[in-house]
Structure formats: structure tokens, C-alpha cells
Design a protein around this motif. Structure first.
Motif, PDB file in Angstrom:
ATOM      1  N   LYS A  29      24.749  17.287 -16.467  1.00  0.00           N
ATOM      2  CA  LYS A  29      24.203  16.511 -16.783  1.00  0.00           C
ATOM      3  C   LYS A  29      23.474  15.761 -15.674  1.00  0.00           C
ATOM      4  N   ALA A  30      24.201  15.240 -14.079  1.00  0.00           N
ATOM      5  CA  ALA A  30      23.860  14.265 -13.203  1.00  0.00           C
ATOM      6  C   ALA A  30      22.857  14.804 -12.476  1.00  0.00           C
ATOM      7  N   LYS A  41      25.130   9.067 -12.506  1.00  0.00           N
ATOM      8  CA  LYS A  41      25.874  10.474 -13.120  1.00  0.00           C
ATOM      9  C   LYS A  41      26.969  11.772 -12.507  1.00  0.00           C
TER      10      LYS A  41
END
Length: 87
Positions: A29-30, A41
Motif C-alpha cells: 500500500k505504501a 503510508k
């Protein structure tokens, strides 16, 4: 599990397979599709490491400044991402 850092040695909770997969999900997700790291994130990744590694993070890291804390957390993160070579 002991992780050696420039700020001392820290006894941290060993990572389980399930927890390592949760960490991997946060990592994904980062990172954007172009490979750019979203700092906010990635900070969530470090927070996850902080809370997983220590039962009481403040008692272990509270005397360090934020940059030193991030450095320690990155060492722990890297230790979690390297599978054990012991057989």
C-alpha cells in the motif's frame, strides 16, 4: 529476537508468518504503481513494526529522538523481512 542497532540492542517480538504477510500488505500500500514510496503510508509500516515489536514501545524507545526511533524501527523492519536462515 535481538536486533542490534546504533542505539543499542533491542529484544523484540519474533515475527510470525501471518504477521509478516500483514506487514507485506502494508508495504504494498505504501508503494505506487510507478514505484514511488508514499512517505505517509510507509510511516504506517513503521508504526505497525513499533507496535508489533514491543509490548510497551514508549518504555523502550521513549528516550530517543524521532530520527533515532525511525532508525531503530528500520533495523527491526529489515530483520523482520529477512527470513531466518536457521534450519
Amino acid at each position: 529476537m535481538t536486533v542490534k542497532t546504533d542505539h543499542g540492542n533491542f529484544n523484540v517480538n519474533p515475527i510470525t508468518f501471518k504477521a509478516r504477510r500483514e506487514l507485506h500488505k502494508l508495504e504494498l500500500k505504501a508503494v505506487s504503481a510507478t514505484g514511488e514510496i508514499n512517505a505517509s503510508k510507509f510511516f504506517d509500516v513503521l508504526d505497525w513494526v513499533l507496535n508489533f515489536a514491543f509490548a510497551d514501545p514508549e518504555s523502550k524507545l521513549g528516550k530517543l529522538d524521532d530520527n533515532a526511533i525511525d532508525s531503530v524501527l528500520m533495523k527491526i523492519y529489515n530483520a523482520y523481512k529477512e527470513p531466518s536462515k536457521k534450519k
